[in-house]
Design a protein around this motif. Structure first.
Motif, mmCIF file in Angstrom:
data_model
loop_
_atom_site.group_PDB
_atom_site.id
_atom_site.type_symbol
_atom_site.label_atom_id
_atom_site.label_comp_id
_atom_site.label_asym_id
_atom_site.label_seq_id
_atom_site.Cartn_x
_atom_site.Cartn_y
_atom_site.Cartn_z
ATOM 1 N N UNK A 79 0.814 -1.224 0.000
ATOM 2 C CA UNK A 79 0.000 0.000 0.000
ATOM 3 C C UNK A 79 0.850 1.278 0.000
ATOM 4 N N UNK A 80 1.975 1.274 0.726
ATOM 5 C CA UNK A 80 2.845 2.451 0.761
ATOM 6 C C UNK A 80 3.444 2.688 -0.632
ATOM 7 N N UNK A 81 3.907 1.591 -1.243
ATOM 8 C CA UNK A 81 4.478 1.650 -2.590
ATOM 9 C C UNK A 81 3.454 2.263 -3.564
ATOM 10 N N UNK A 82 2.220 1.745 -3.506
ATOM 11 C CA UNK A 82 1.147 2.202 -4.390
ATOM 12 C C UNK A 82 0.866 3.696 -4.156
ATOM 13 N N UNK A 83 0.806 4.107 -2.890
ATOM 14 C CA UNK A 83 0.506 5.503 -2.556
ATOM 15 C C UNK A 83 1.576 6.443 -3.125
ATOM 16 N N UNK A 84 2.841 6.024 -3.063
ATOM 17 C CA UNK A 84 3.933 6.862 -3.576
ATOM 18 C C UNK A 84 3.834 6.977 -5.102
ATOM 19 N N UNK A 85 3.578 5.838 -5.749
ATOM 20 C CA UNK A 85 3.456 5.847 -7.216
ATOM 21 C C UNK A 85 2.262 6.709 -7.648
ATOM 22 N N UNK A 90 6.194 11.695 -9.341
ATOM 23 C CA UNK A 90 7.131 11.228 -10.358
ATOM 24 C C UNK A 90 8.232 10.360 -9.785
ATOM 25 N N UNK A 91 7.920 9.672 -8.673
ATOM 26 C CA UNK A 91 8.933 8.828 -8.027
ATOM 27 C C UNK A 91 8.544 7.361 -8.156
ATOM 28 N N UNK A 92 9.515 6.515 -8.512
ATOM 29 C CA UNK A 92 9.219 5.088 -8.555
ATOM 30 C C UNK A 92 10.117 4.367 -7.559
ATOM 31 N N UNK A 93 9.481 3.734 -6.565
ATOM 32 C CA UNK A 93 10.229 3.091 -5.492
ATOM 33 C C UNK A 93 10.930 1.807 -5.941
#
Length: 187
Positions: A79-85, A90-93
């Protein structure tokens, strides 16, 4: 004679509200450098509600162009990954276990100019808000004088104080803008 219900501190507090809001908006504008506050606007779908990222992870800046996000609960990594994307930053974890690394891409000239324009728009909106507060304050003073709840001298004195507060706040907004602009344009 009582000064009716005019409160200079309330006027100043409202003006500072516009400044605080501007600081928050400018903080969300990306520069070429990493900063933990870049992720402040990110909301994560977690435990049945939307939560700020910083309530689910430790955000740090190990290098000038890298943000590290240490997620506390491993069920929250996705969920954190999805929220950032989804946050349009413009950031990809790059994820390793419970740590997400975010590389901050270089800003090209065109993007920097766009960001400066956005910063100017935010600052202009803050100035407009401050001028509205000034107008409200001056309206209250005029009304108090008209209703004989305040002397003309007191009204003028307070009006000067309101103008001083306005000028000071506008100067503060200009300084915030200049600092942010420099930050954006520094390669």
């Amino acid at each position: 004679m009582a000064t009716g219900n005019f409160d200079l501190n309330e006027v100043k507090r409202r003006m500072q509200g516009a400044v605080a809001s501007l600081k928050h908006e400018l903080g969300g504008l990306r520069t070429g450098r990493a900063s933990a506050s870049m992720l402040d606007p990110v909301q994560v779908e977690a435990y049945g509600s939307h939560m700020p990222l910083n309530q689910l992870a430790t955000v740090s800046v190990p290098e000038p162009r890298m943000i590290s996000v240490q997620v506390w609960d491993k069920t929250m990594v996705k969920p954190v990954e999805k929220a950032i994307v989804d946050s349009n930053l413009g950031l990809s974890p790059a994820t390793e276990g419970q740590v997400l690394r975010l590389r901050i891409p270089e800003l090209n000239e065109e993007r920097r100019k766009e960001l400066v324009k956005v910063a100017h728009k935010y600052a202009e909106a803050a100035k407009v808000a401050v001028r509205h507060v000034r107008r409200d304050g001056l309206d209250v003073l005029k009304k108090l004088e008209k209703n004989h709840e305040m002397s003309e001298d007191d009204q003028k004195r307070h009006a000067d104080e309101v103008q001083k507060a306005t000028d000071g706040t506008i100067t503060e907004i200009d300084q915030l803008l200049a600092t942010k602009e420099k930050e954006i344009l520094t390669v």
